[in-house]
Design an enzyme around this catalytic site. Structure first.
Site, short mmCIF file in Angstrom:
data_model
loop_
_atom_site.label_atom_id
_atom_site.label_comp_id
_atom_site.label_asym_id
_atom_site.label_seq_id
_atom_site.Cartn_x
_atom_site.Cartn_y
_atom_site.Cartn_z
N HIS A 127 -0.74 -6.56 14.77
CA HIS A 127 -1.31 -6.98 13.48
C HIS A 127 -2.79 -7.35 13.69
O HIS A 127 -3.16 -7.95 14.69
CB HIS A 127 -0.54 -8.18 12.91
CG HIS A 127 -0.87 -8.44 11.48
ND1 HIS A 127 -2.04 -9.06 11.08
CD2 HIS A 127 -0.20 -8.13 10.34
CE1 HIS A 127 -2.06 -9.14 9.76
NE2 HIS A 127 -0.95 -8.58 9.28
N GLU B 180 -2.74 -0.51 8.08
CA GLU B 180 -3.24 -1.66 7.33
C GLU B 180 -4.76 -1.78 7.52
O GLU B 180 -5.22 -2.41 8.49
CB GLU B 180 -2.60 -2.95 7.84
CG GLU B 180 -1.09 -2.98 7.74
CD GLU B 180 -0.57 -4.41 7.73
OE1 GLU B 180 0.03 -4.79 6.72
OE2 GLU B 180 -0.80 -5.15 8.70
C1 PEP Z 1 -0.33 -8.28 6.10
O1 PEP Z 1 -0.59 -9.40 6.50
O2 PEP Z 1 0.21 -7.46 6.85
C2 PEP Z 1 -0.71 -7.93 4.73
C3 PEP Z 1 -0.62 -6.69 4.38
O3 PEP Z 1 -1.16 -8.95 3.93
P1 PEP Z 1 -1.55 -8.83 2.35
O4 PEP Z 1 -0.41 -8.12 1.68
O5 PEP Z 1 -1.70 -10.24 1.90
O6 PEP Z 1 -2.80 -8.05 2.28
#
Ligand code: PEP
Length: 235
Positions: free
Chosen positions: A90, A159
């Site tokens: 992450h 992400e």
């Molecule tokens: C995450 O922490 O993996 C995430 C996607 O957070 P958010 O949905 O708040 O952007």
């Protein structure tokens, strides 16, 4: 379809138990059979086998069974809670907690040796995105250094760092472009998107050809909202 809730450093024992009770009840009564995962903080972990419709996972772990790693949690501690799935890579661990690619690869290899399900997170910062798609892909491939992509219990979450917790999701065309390219190489590995997913944008993201699920932070912090997301993802 995988719908995962990352609590980060939110919730405590009581509110996590109430959340999981509400979620389990919702899944039971709705009959929805998606792959639902929740990652609470360590202090709020509950036995994974108490909630048959939910996979409870660990946001983090140290790559050792046990030992002299002050402040860390190893496999022995996760085993006690029947935890068999984990987040690795992450961006908050990469950036805030300064985990290097080398250490992340060690965690990955350890998780793989335990047969744990892994959601492996990758994502580029804004300055890389500003340099265009090929720069993004070059950055993302480097985040696979030391990672065995043939592991059968692997899912990958794309992400973009600039979309996490900002309320600004990536454009669906940009998400599609990245997921399609990842799919070419990762074949049957499920691909998730994460970054400001909410009840408004989920439908268009989840409908993308190469999207097999989502990893959600803020919008999953309340059980009722997470249930709403799960419902939307079924359509
Ligand atoms: C995450 O922490 O993996 C995430 C996607 O957070 P958010 O949905 O708040 O952007």
């Amino acid at each position: 379809m995988i719908i995962a809730a990352n609590f980060k450093t939110n919730h405590a024992r009581e509110s996590t138990a109430a959340y999981l009770d509400a979620l389990e009840f919702f899944l039971n009564t709705s009959g929805i059979k998606s792959d639902i995962r929740v990652y609470p903080p360590f202090t709020a972990l509950l036995r994974g086998d108490l909630y048959p419709n939910v996979k409870i996972g660990a946001q983090n772990f140290y790559p050792a069974i046990n030992g002299a790693y002050t402040g860390e949690i190893g496999a022995q501690q996760l085993d006690e809670f029947c935890i068999k799935n984990v987040l690795i890579g992450h961006s908050e661990r990469r950036i805030v907690l300064k985990e290097t690619q080398d250490f992340i690869a060690k965690k990955y290899t350890f998780a793989l040796s335990n047969d744990w399900e892994i959601i492996y997170c990758i994502g580029e910062p804004k300055e890389v995105r500003d340099n265009g798609f090929e720069a993004v892909m070059e950055y993302l491939w480097a985040e696979f250094d030391g990672i065995d992509i043939n592991y059968q219990n692997l899912s990958v979450a794309y992400e973009p760092i600039w979309a996490i917790g900002t309320g600004v999701s990536a454009q669906t065309e940009d998400i599609a472009e990245v997921l399609d390219r990842l799919k070419d190489k990762l074949k049957s590995t499920p691909l998730l998107y994460g970054g400001s997913v909410n009840t408004e944008n989920l439908q268009s993201i989840i409908s993308l050809k190469s999207c097999d699920g989502v990893l959600v932070g803020n919008a999953a912090l309340e059980a009722a909202n997470f249930c709403k997301l799960i419902q939307i993802a079924q359509k």
